[in-house]
Design an enzyme around this catalytic site. Structure first.
Site, PDB file in Angstrom:
ATOM      1  N   ASP A  46      49.657  54.915  42.750  1.00  0.00           N
ATOM      2  CA  ASP A  46      48.947  56.181  42.974  1.00  0.00           C
ATOM      3  C   ASP A  46      49.885  57.207  43.617  1.00  0.00           C
ATOM      4  O   ASP A  46      49.515  58.366  43.823  1.00  0.00           O
ATOM      5  CB  ASP A  46      47.655  55.986  43.783  1.00  0.00           C
ATOM      6  CG  ASP A  46      47.897  55.435  45.178  1.00  0.00           C
ATOM      7  OD1 ASP A  46      49.064  55.145  45.525  1.00  0.00           O
ATOM      8  OD2 ASP A  46      46.911  55.293  45.933  1.00  0.00           O
ATOM      9  N   SER A  47      51.133  56.787  43.875  1.00  0.00           N
ATOM     10  CA  SER A  47      52.162  57.757  44.277  1.00  0.00           C
ATOM     11  C   SER A  47      52.317  58.829  43.208  1.00  0.00           C
ATOM     12  O   SER A  47      52.903  59.881  43.455  1.00  0.00           O
ATOM     13  CB  SER A  47      53.505  57.054  44.513  1.00  0.00           C
ATOM     14  OG  SER A  47      53.855  56.257  43.394  1.00  0.00           O
ATOM     15  N   ASP A  85      47.589  50.509  40.446  1.00  0.00           N
ATOM     16  CA  ASP A  85      46.978  50.784  41.747  1.00  0.00           C
ATOM     17  C   ASP A  85      45.503  51.127  41.610  1.00  0.00           C
ATOM     18  O   ASP A  85      45.132  51.913  40.726  1.00  0.00           O
ATOM     19  CB  ASP A  85      47.671  52.010  42.372  1.00  0.00           C
ATOM     20  CG  ASP A  85      48.496  51.654  43.589  1.00  0.00           C
ATOM     21  OD1 ASP A  85      48.277  50.578  44.173  1.00  0.00           O
ATOM     22  OD2 ASP A  85      49.368  52.467  43.951  1.00  0.00           O
ATOM     23  N   LYS A 114      46.441  46.533  42.484  1.00  0.00           N
ATOM     24  CA  LYS A 114      46.886  46.533  43.888  1.00  0.00           C
ATOM     25  C   LYS A 114      45.866  47.286  44.729  1.00  0.00           C
ATOM     26  O   LYS A 114      45.422  48.374  44.348  1.00  0.00           O
ATOM     27  CB  LYS A 114      48.270  47.174  44.024  1.00  0.00           C
ATOM     28  CG  LYS A 114      48.718  47.286  45.485  1.00  0.00           C
ATOM     29  CD  LYS A 114      50.197  47.566  45.615  1.00  0.00           C
ATOM     30  CE  LYS A 114      50.610  48.993  45.399  1.00  0.00           C
ATOM     31  NZ  LYS A 114      49.995  49.982  46.312  1.00  0.00           N
ATOM     32  N   GLU A 116      44.958  48.525  48.836  1.00  0.00           N
ATOM     33  CA  GLU A 116      45.533  48.753  50.171  1.00  0.00           C
ATOM     34  C   GLU A 116      44.619  48.190  51.261  1.00  0.00           C
ATOM     35  O   GLU A 116      43.392  48.313  51.175  1.00  0.00           O
ATOM     36  CB  GLU A 116      45.738  50.245  50.410  1.00  0.00           C
ATOM     37  CG  GLU A 116      46.824  50.847  49.528  1.00  0.00           C
ATOM     38  CD  GLU A 116      47.115  52.305  49.857  1.00  0.00           C
ATOM     39  OE1 GLU A 116      46.553  52.839  50.832  1.00  0.00           O
ATOM     40  OE2 GLU A 116      47.918  52.900  49.124  1.00  0.00           O
ATOM     41  N   GLU A 183      54.798  48.091  53.544  1.00  0.00           N
ATOM     42  CA  GLU A 183      55.383  49.438  53.506  1.00  0.00           C
ATOM     43  C   GLU A 183      55.627  49.945  54.920  1.00  0.00           C
ATOM     44  O   GLU A 183      54.705  49.978  55.757  1.00  0.00           O
ATOM     45  CB  GLU A 183      54.456  50.401  52.739  1.00  0.00           C
ATOM     46  CG  GLU A 183      55.006  51.828  52.697  1.00  0.00           C
ATOM     47  CD  GLU A 183      54.361  52.726  51.658  1.00  0.00           C
ATOM     48  OE1 GLU A 183      53.546  52.257  50.858  1.00  0.00           O
ATOM     49  OE2 GLU A 183      54.711  53.927  51.658  1.00  0.00           O
TER      50      GLU A 183
END
Ligand code: KIV
Length: 275
Positions: A46-47, A85, A114, A116, A183
């Site tokens: 999602d970057s 993501d 993925k 978070e 991260e």
């Protein structure tokens, strides 16, 4: 494909002490390039909200955005494990909605998703696994919680927060995740977590002791000059290469140098007859 990377493959790499390489991709050509040199894991991160869309954070990215980019990236990947993501709020509204959203990404060709954090999602991870969807975890600096964290900053510097990261890592492993992104955490914290887990850790800004490394491909290629945190190493400066090429093109068009005869089609037979 014979040496297609699977989630099991990554765990075996950790056991054998082989480093895992991972990069982001948002489109077909870059995905194909990254895959062709043997990178093990490709993430439709999602970057893309920041690198591709030019936003200040990842919060505007939707499940439809990630699904769209996953469809493109899928076509470029033959060997790597393709992970997509789950973006902000795509897995917190309800379990049903979260499973539907994860299924969207899997149907576009992702082989895993993925998520978070840990708090509030451990049961969801188990349900995803029960539904056949492998999950990769992500702790430390979790950009979707940027407002709660108070900015993009290193996590786990104090004893208490380092302990929380360790607890989260173990709890996520117990839920059945196949790998964990760490991260922006201090090198010793990442090392300790890596030693405690049997699944691989994939670091970004987490030092050299993780089982693998991930980077945002745009950062390693130097596509944007205005973003260079400490953990980014630029292996190319594509922004200058691209600027130079575009400036040369523009100047040649203005001066009538391009297009020349060698880049033009000859006169049509009809035109030749008239001459
Ligand atoms: O979105 C992303 O690109 C990521 C990586 C930085 C791990 O989550």
């Amino acid at each position: 494909m014979e040496n297609k990377v699977t989630t099991n493959h990554l765990e075996k790499m950790k056991q054998k002490g082989q480093k895992i390489t991972a990069l982001t991709a948002y489109d077909y050509p870059l995905a194909a390039l990254v895959d062709s040199v043997g990178v093990d894991l490709v993430l439709v991160g999602d970057s893309l909200g920041m690198t591709f869309m030019g936003d200040d954070n990842t919060l505007k990215v939707t499940i439809e955005d990630v699904a769209y980019h996953t469809r493109a990236v899928r076509k470029g990947i033959k060997r790597a494990l393709l992970v997509a993501d789950m973006p902000f709020m795509s897995y917190h509204v309800s379990e049903e909605k979260a499973l539907e959203n994860a299924a969207k990404l899997i149907r576009e060709g992702a082989e895993a998703v993925k998520l978070e954090g840990r708090d509030g999602i451990t049961e969801l991870i188990k349900s995803m696994l029960a539904g056949g969807i492998p999950v990769m975890g992500h702790i430390g600096l979790t950009p979707q919680s940027i407002h709660k964290l108070g900015g993009f900053k290193i996590q786990g510097r104090e004893e208490e927060s380092a302990k929380k990261l360790e607890d989260d890592a173990l709890a996520l492993e117990n839920c059945g995740i196949f790998a964990l992104v760490l991260e922006c955490v201090p090198v010793d914290v990442a090392q300790k977590i890596t030693e405690k887990l049997s699944i691989p850790t994939i670091g970004i800004g987490a030092g050299q002791y993780c089982d693998g490394q991930i980077m945002v491909t745009d950062d390693l290629l130097g596509l944007q000059n205005n973003f260079k945190p400490k953990f980014v190493k630029q292996y190319a400066q594509l922004s200058s290469t691209i600027s130079e090429a575009v400036a040369e093109y523009a100047s040649e068009v203005k001066e009538g140098i391009f297009p020349d005869n060698s880049h033009s089609y000859g006169p049509s037979p009809r035109h030749l007859k008239a001459m």
